[in-house]
Design an enzyme around this catalytic site. Sequence first.
Site, PDB file in Angstrom:
ATOM      1  N   HIS A  51      -5.940   2.707   1.017  1.00 18.98           N
ATOM      2  CA  HIS A  51      -5.189   3.877   1.511  1.00 18.98           C
ATOM      3  C   HIS A  51      -5.920   4.656   2.608  1.00 18.98           C
ATOM      4  CE1 HIS A  51      -3.055   2.817  -2.016  1.00 18.98           C
ATOM      5  NE2 HIS A  51      -3.839   3.426  -2.874  1.00 18.98           N
ATOM      6  N   ASP A  87       0.914  -1.137   0.000  1.00 21.64           N
ATOM      7  CA  ASP A  87       0.000   0.000   0.000  1.00 21.64           C
ATOM      8  C   ASP A  87       0.954   1.187   0.000  1.00 21.64           C
ATOM      9  OD1 ASP A  87      -1.509   2.235   0.739  1.00 21.64           O
ATOM     10  OD2 ASP A  87      -3.031   0.977   1.652  1.00 21.64           O
ATOM     11  N   HIS A  88       1.145   1.795  -1.169  1.00 22.15           N
ATOM     12  CA  HIS A  88       2.261   2.745  -1.253  1.00 22.15           C
ATOM     13  C   HIS A  88       2.070   3.966  -0.351  1.00 22.15           C
ATOM     14  CE1 HIS A  88      -0.373   4.292  -4.439  1.00 22.15           C
ATOM     15  NE2 HIS A  88       0.061   5.453  -4.026  1.00 22.15           N
TER      16      HIS A  88
HETATM   17  P1  NAD Z   1       1.067  -2.445 -17.233  1.00 24.44           P
HETATM   18  O1  NAD Z   1      -0.135  -2.868 -18.005  1.00 24.44           O
HETATM   19  O2  NAD Z   1       1.760  -1.194 -17.633  1.00 24.44           O
HETATM   20  O3  NAD Z   1       2.146  -3.618 -17.297  1.00 24.44           O
HETATM   21  C1  NAD Z   1       1.815  -4.988 -17.232  1.00 24.44           C
HETATM   22  C2  NAD Z   1       3.059  -5.863 -17.375  1.00 24.44           C
HETATM   23  O4  NAD Z   1       2.643  -7.230 -17.310  1.00 24.44           O
HETATM   24  C3  NAD Z   1       3.822  -5.710 -18.685  1.00 24.44           C
HETATM   25  O5  NAD Z   1       5.199  -5.802 -18.390  1.00 24.44           O
HETATM   26  C4  NAD Z   1       3.385  -6.949 -19.498  1.00 24.44           C
HETATM   27  O6  NAD Z   1       4.382  -7.411 -20.396  1.00 24.44           O
HETATM   28  C5  NAD Z   1       3.210  -7.958 -18.400  1.00 24.44           C
HETATM   29  N1  NAD Z   1       2.288  -9.050 -18.803  1.00 24.44           N
HETATM   30  C6  NAD Z   1       0.975  -8.939 -19.110  1.00 24.44           C
HETATM   31  N2  NAD Z   1       0.476 -10.157 -19.447  1.00 24.44           N
HETATM   32  C7  NAD Z   1       1.474 -11.053 -19.313  1.00 24.44           C
HETATM   33  C8  NAD Z   1       1.592 -12.469 -19.483  1.00 24.44           C
HETATM   34  N3  NAD Z   1       0.546 -13.229 -19.858  1.00 24.44           N
HETATM   35  N4  NAD Z   1       2.797 -13.053 -19.253  1.00 24.44           N
HETATM   36  C9  NAD Z   1       3.844 -12.290 -18.856  1.00 24.44           C
HETATM   37  N5  NAD Z   1       3.814 -10.952 -18.678  1.00 24.44           N
HETATM   38  C10 NAD Z   1       2.644 -10.342 -18.905  1.00 24.44           C
HETATM   39  O7  NAD Z   1       0.623  -2.412 -15.689  1.00 24.44           O
HETATM   40  P2  NAD Z   1       1.204  -1.465 -14.502  1.00 24.44           P
HETATM   41  O8  NAD Z   1       0.572  -0.118 -14.576  1.00 24.44           O
HETATM   42  O9  NAD Z   1       2.691  -1.536 -14.479  1.00 24.44           O
HETATM   43  O10 NAD Z   1       0.577  -2.159 -13.201  1.00 24.44           O
HETATM   44  C11 NAD Z   1       1.040  -3.387 -12.701  1.00 24.44           C
HETATM   45  C12 NAD Z   1       0.375  -3.653 -11.339  1.00 24.44           C
HETATM   46  O11 NAD Z   1       0.682  -2.605 -10.443  1.00 24.44           O
HETATM   47  C13 NAD Z   1      -1.155  -3.719 -11.379  1.00 24.44           C
HETATM   48  O12 NAD Z   1      -1.570  -4.646 -10.407  1.00 24.44           O
HETATM   49  C14 NAD Z   1      -1.575  -2.320 -10.957  1.00 24.44           C
HETATM   50  O13 NAD Z   1      -2.858  -2.306 -10.374  1.00 24.44           O
HETATM   51  C15 NAD Z   1      -0.500  -2.015  -9.933  1.00 24.44           C
HETATM   52  N6  NAD Z   1      -0.273  -0.594  -9.696  1.00 24.44           N
HETATM   53  C16 NAD Z   1       0.235   0.215 -10.692  1.00 24.44           C
HETATM   54  C17 NAD Z   1       0.498   1.545 -10.435  1.00 24.44           C
HETATM   55  C18 NAD Z   1       1.088   2.455 -11.490  1.00 24.44           C
HETATM   56  O14 NAD Z   1       1.425   3.586 -11.141  1.00 24.44           O
HETATM   57  N7  NAD Z   1       1.235   2.019 -12.708  1.00 24.44           N
HETATM   58  C19 NAD Z   1       0.230   2.083  -9.162  1.00 24.44           C
HETATM   59  C20 NAD Z   1      -0.273   1.242  -8.164  1.00 24.44           C
HETATM   60  C21 NAD Z   1      -0.507  -0.101  -8.449  1.00 24.44           C
END
Ligand code: NAD
Length: 489
Positions: free
Chosen positions: A232, A169-170
């Site tokens: 949060h 939980d950042h």
């Molecule tokens: P994103 O869609 O940008 O990236 C997804 C990643 O998963 C990519 O690297 C993709 O290649 C990989 N991927 C997808 N399907 C795949 C498969 N079948 N096999 C292997 N790799 C696969 O997502 P994101 O924004 O980086 O978010 C990732 C997680 O972090 C999510 O759970 C999101 O809710 C959480 N999150 C993200 C943020 C943010 O700022 N981006 C903030 C809080 C939480």
Amino acid sequence: MIFGATGDLAKRKLFPSLYRLFEKGNLSEHFAVIGVARRPLTNDEFQDNVKKSVSTAIDKEDRIEEFSSHFYYHSHDVTDSDSYASLNKLAEQLDSHYQLDGNRIFYLAMAPEFFGTIALHLKEDGLTNVNGFKRLVIEKPFGHNLESAKELNTQLRTAFAEDEIYRIDHYLGKEMVQNIEVIRFANAIFEPLWNNRYIANIQVTSSEVLGVEERGRYYEKSGALRDMVQNHMLQMVALLAMEPPIRLNTDEIRSEKVKVLRALRPISGEEVKDYFVRGQYDSGSITSESAPAYREEQMVEPDSNTETYVAGKLLIDNFRWAGVPIYIRTGKRMAAKSTKIVIQFKDIPMNLYYQTEQTLNPNLLVIHIQPEEGITLHLNAKKAGQSMEATPVKLNFANKGIDGINTPEAYEKLLYDCMRGDATNFTHWDEVALSWSFTDKISEVWESTVEKNFPNYASGTMGPKAADELLEKDGYFWWPVTDLDVEKC
Ligand code: NAD
């Protein structure tokens, strides 16, 4: 191993945070990062991505070549056992090359539907079979209600013990959220007043100016209650309301937070409308530019019933807090980007002094979480001159660091904690379960009734009128967050 290493989170937060740890000497030479994602990339291409992401986020990058040489890439399909076998082979090679003593951290930075599958494969395909420690770091959302969270937890627990699971939980990595405890428990002037005898109400605001941007598909299924309140907001409330732990260790702090969540008065059925307000943004203007309504955003239904705003009144039924409302509000496309906690103290019994408007301001303690970091204490003092008139004065402490939403600093601290095996600033399963059981009752009502007033607040405002009325009923009002900014004081 970072699963989802070509994704947004890895690029914007994880690589820059790891670099900062490396530069500060908090990451030893004995480390390797395997980036795992679907698309085919060479190690060189992956290292170039890492370098680019670090240079975009940070000015200084003196040791970037040395840092990025520790990064390796594995193209992977999360459902394919063979792929895990070759990943394990690479991990074993790197283990002996960098003398890692079999210690492994698995960071799941991927869409949540893969979390369970990956954890099961990690166990079945031998990746968790190590001599050192194994830890799982998992991003939000942790399920979308209590039932799905339980299911996910059961899957994770087949491969990892509870104390090996680090649920991110950042907000818990943010400097001023971590400061709540210190402000409370290291100051003789606050802790004796921290209860229903002296505190009138507490207001927690986390407002965003941005809309859903490209996240419409995810947000439609989530909404502000699941996206912000379940995790949060309730975490901040738990830190504000918990009893002093007998020791500053993970178990003691968590157990006090859990008690707060257990004491939260459940709100369900007909009561929901008396305690909670939902909102959805309409078009409007943000810094004089026009902004579309939520229902006009990409991947959003034109008649969407999803809330982009939540305000609520929480009551904690225990000795310390009985009768003190804790108001929370969070939303998108609001007038200001701000996370603040306002503790409003009770009025003194009698006003001997007068101010221009004939009332004495209550004392406020404001904890500024982002974008500014600091503490402000609002007092009354004598107005200079002949008369005995009171005037509001503010004592200010501003942390130098300006913290943007999700800055690498929070991730940097959390990654460091995980490497050291300190789970204090991660959420325990008990906290996750209690939070879901609280918000599930509200979602049930909201999902079964269409809100006919949606959209009910214009972009660029502080939310629907009903949210103001929620406090007016109790004789309070939302302290305007922008007027409380540190630089305005
Ligand atoms: P994103 O869609 O940008 O990236 C997804 C990643 O998963 C990519 O690297 C993709 O290649 C990989 N991927 C997808 N399907 C795949 C498969 N079948 N096999 C292997 N790799 C696969 O997502 P994101 O924004 O980086 O978010 C990732 C997680 O972090 C999510 O759970 C999101 O809710 C959480 N999150 C993200 C943020 C943010 O700022 N981006 C903030 C809080 C939480």
